[in-house]
Motif scaffolding. Sequence first.
Motif, short mmCIF file in Angstrom:
data_model
loop_
_atom_site.label_atom_id
_atom_site.label_comp_id
_atom_site.label_asym_id
_atom_site.label_seq_id
_atom_site.Cartn_x
_atom_site.Cartn_y
_atom_site.Cartn_z
N GLU A 198 79.94 -22.27 -3.33
CA GLU A 198 79.40 -22.80 -4.59
C GLU A 198 78.35 -23.86 -4.30
O GLU A 198 77.32 -23.92 -4.98
CB GLU A 198 80.52 -23.39 -5.44
CG GLU A 198 81.45 -22.35 -6.05
CD GLU A 198 82.48 -22.96 -6.98
OE1 GLU A 198 82.38 -24.18 -7.25
OE2 GLU A 198 83.39 -22.24 -7.42
N ALA A 199 78.59 -24.70 -3.31
CA ALA A 199 77.64 -25.76 -2.98
C ALA A 199 76.31 -25.18 -2.52
O ALA A 199 75.24 -25.64 -2.93
CB ALA A 199 78.23 -26.67 -1.90
N VAL A 225 89.53 -32.62 16.63
CA VAL A 225 89.08 -31.26 16.34
C VAL A 225 87.56 -31.24 16.19
O VAL A 225 86.97 -32.09 15.53
CB VAL A 225 89.73 -30.73 15.04
CG1 VAL A 225 89.22 -29.34 14.71
CG2 VAL A 225 91.25 -30.72 15.18
N GLY A 226 86.91 -30.24 16.79
CA GLY A 226 85.47 -30.11 16.71
C GLY A 226 85.04 -28.98 15.81
O GLY A 226 85.77 -28.00 15.62
N TYR A 227 83.83 -29.09 15.26
CA TYR A 227 83.28 -28.05 14.40
C TYR A 227 81.75 -28.08 14.49
O TYR A 227 81.16 -29.06 14.93
CB TYR A 227 83.71 -28.26 12.94
CG TYR A 227 83.31 -29.61 12.38
CD1 TYR A 227 82.03 -29.84 11.89
CD2 TYR A 227 84.21 -30.68 12.36
CE1 TYR A 227 81.65 -31.09 11.40
CE2 TYR A 227 83.85 -31.92 11.88
CZ TYR A 227 82.58 -32.12 11.40
OH TYR A 227 82.20 -33.35 10.92
N GLU A 228 81.12 -27.00 14.06
CA GLU A 228 79.66 -26.92 14.06
C GLU A 228 79.11 -27.50 12.76
O GLU A 228 79.60 -27.20 11.68
CB GLU A 228 79.21 -25.47 14.21
CG GLU A 228 77.70 -25.33 14.31
CD GLU A 228 77.25 -23.89 14.52
OE1 GLU A 228 76.07 -23.68 14.80
OE2 GLU A 228 78.09 -22.97 14.41
N GLN A 229 78.08 -28.32 12.88
CA GLN A 229 77.45 -28.96 11.72
C GLN A 229 76.89 -27.93 10.75
O GLN A 229 76.35 -26.90 11.15
CB GLN A 229 76.30 -29.87 12.17
CG GLN A 229 76.77 -31.11 12.93
CD GLN A 229 75.61 -31.93 13.46
OE1 GLN A 229 75.81 -32.91 14.15
NE2 GLN A 229 74.39 -31.54 13.16
N GLY A 230 77.00 -28.23 9.46
CA GLY A 230 76.41 -27.39 8.44
C GLY A 230 77.27 -26.21 8.02
O GLY A 230 76.88 -25.45 7.13
N THR A 231 78.43 -26.03 8.65
CA THR A 231 79.29 -24.90 8.36
C THR A 231 80.31 -25.23 7.27
O THR A 231 80.50 -26.39 6.90
CB THR A 231 80.06 -24.46 9.61
OG1 THR A 231 80.90 -25.55 10.04
CG2 THR A 231 79.10 -24.09 10.73
N GLN A 288 83.33 -25.01 7.79
CA GLN A 288 84.38 -25.74 8.52
C GLN A 288 84.12 -27.25 8.52
O GLN A 288 85.06 -28.05 8.53
CB GLN A 288 84.49 -25.21 9.95
CG GLN A 288 85.08 -23.81 10.06
CD GLN A 288 84.11 -22.69 9.76
OE1 GLN A 288 82.88 -22.88 9.86
NE2 GLN A 288 84.60 -21.51 9.44
N GLU A 289 82.85 -27.63 8.48
CA GLU A 289 82.53 -29.06 8.38
C GLU A 289 83.00 -29.62 7.05
O GLU A 289 83.61 -30.70 6.99
CB GLU A 289 81.03 -29.29 8.53
CG GLU A 289 80.64 -30.76 8.37
CD GLU A 289 79.16 -31.02 8.59
OE1 GLU A 289 78.83 -32.09 9.14
OE2 GLU A 289 78.34 -30.17 8.21
N ALA A 290 82.72 -28.88 5.97
CA ALA A 290 83.15 -29.34 4.64
C ALA A 290 84.67 -29.46 4.59
O ALA A 290 85.21 -30.43 4.03
CB ALA A 290 82.66 -28.35 3.58
N TYR A 291 85.36 -28.52 5.19
CA TYR A 291 86.83 -28.54 5.22
C TYR A 291 87.34 -29.71 6.06
O TYR A 291 88.28 -30.41 5.66
CB TYR A 291 87.35 -27.22 5.78
CG TYR A 291 88.85 -27.17 5.95
CD1 TYR A 291 89.69 -26.96 4.86
CD2 TYR A 291 89.43 -27.36 7.21
CE1 TYR A 291 91.07 -26.93 5.02
CE2 TYR A 291 90.81 -27.32 7.37
CZ TYR A 291 91.62 -27.11 6.28
OH TYR A 291 92.99 -27.08 6.43
N ALA A 292 86.71 -29.93 7.21
CA ALA A 292 87.13 -31.03 8.08
C ALA A 292 87.02 -32.38 7.38
O ALA A 292 87.92 -33.22 7.46
CB ALA A 292 86.29 -31.01 9.36
N LYS A 293 85.90 -32.57 6.68
CA LYS A 293 85.69 -33.86 6.00
C LYS A 293 86.62 -34.04 4.79
O LYS A 293 87.09 -35.14 4.53
CB LYS A 293 84.23 -33.97 5.57
CG LYS A 293 83.27 -34.14 6.74
CD LYS A 293 81.83 -34.27 6.27
CE LYS A 293 80.89 -34.54 7.42
NZ LYS A 293 79.48 -34.66 7.00
N ALA A 294 86.85 -32.95 4.07
CA ALA A 294 87.64 -33.04 2.84
C ALA A 294 89.14 -33.01 3.09
O ALA A 294 89.91 -33.61 2.35
CB ALA A 294 87.27 -31.91 1.89
N VAL A 295 89.57 -32.34 4.15
CA VAL A 295 91.01 -32.14 4.38
C VAL A 295 91.49 -32.78 5.68
O VAL A 295 92.40 -33.61 5.66
CB VAL A 295 91.35 -30.63 4.39
CG1 VAL A 295 92.84 -30.41 4.68
CG2 VAL A 295 90.97 -29.98 3.06
#
Length: 259
Positions: A97-98, A135-141, A143-150
């Motif tokens: 959606e974003a 935990v690591g993730y790729e920027q802009g994915t 998974q980044e939104a999930y990491a920050k929110a959860v």
Amino acid sequence: MKKALLTLSALALCMAAGSALAKEYKELRFGVDPSYAPFESKAADGSLVGFDIDLGNAICAELKVKCKWVESDFDGMIPGLKANKFDGVISSMTVTEAREKVIDFSSELFSGPTALVYKKGSGVSDVASLKGKKVGYEQGTIQEAYAKAVLDKAGVTTQAYANQDQVYADLTSGRLDASIQDMLQAELGFLKSPQGAAYEVSKPVNDPLLPAKTAVGISKGNKELKALLDKGIKALHDDGTYATIQKKHFGDLNLYSGK
């Protein structure tokens, strides 16, 4: 009668103007982040390879246009579209959606869940086991939104990286306890590599922030390009090309949800 003729003349002029404004694509420039095997990566000779690469080249062949691939870090894809660095993004970009607020998407390319990767015997198995770990993730994915929110709110330390290769480098060096990314990418890319032999993948992480549908990202309002890409994608399904490419990279696994 004169009024009718004038109206018809005006209509003809409008139609002619519309035809003149319509862009005729002779080349399609696709943004790609080649750090995400088996979807997109580089062969030993430096050429781009992978499922997305084959799909993009097949779409171009179907539409009789030249394919040009433009490499970019994933978090530069949407800015790159806005800056007209490329016409579309074929780089495992999930529809969210974003993102739909700032860009448009073609019809579906494929669908796939998100999962964690961690060392065998590490004690990590799911999101609940990540508290106090890194935990690591790729920027802009997504998974980044999930990491920050959860994850950030669940006592997990998270770290962003410019590309997926950097994530795995820190995972294998011990600077990360786990990584979070597309499940198929982890299973068929990292785990099948020599450095991934000691690692395993969790069950899918189910969350509304982690949708599965992936498509070609295009500039907002470019209805002409969307129609063109959708036509090409449909043709690949109709003539069996999609199935052939899918089997080449994933065997009998079906990545297409038909949505």
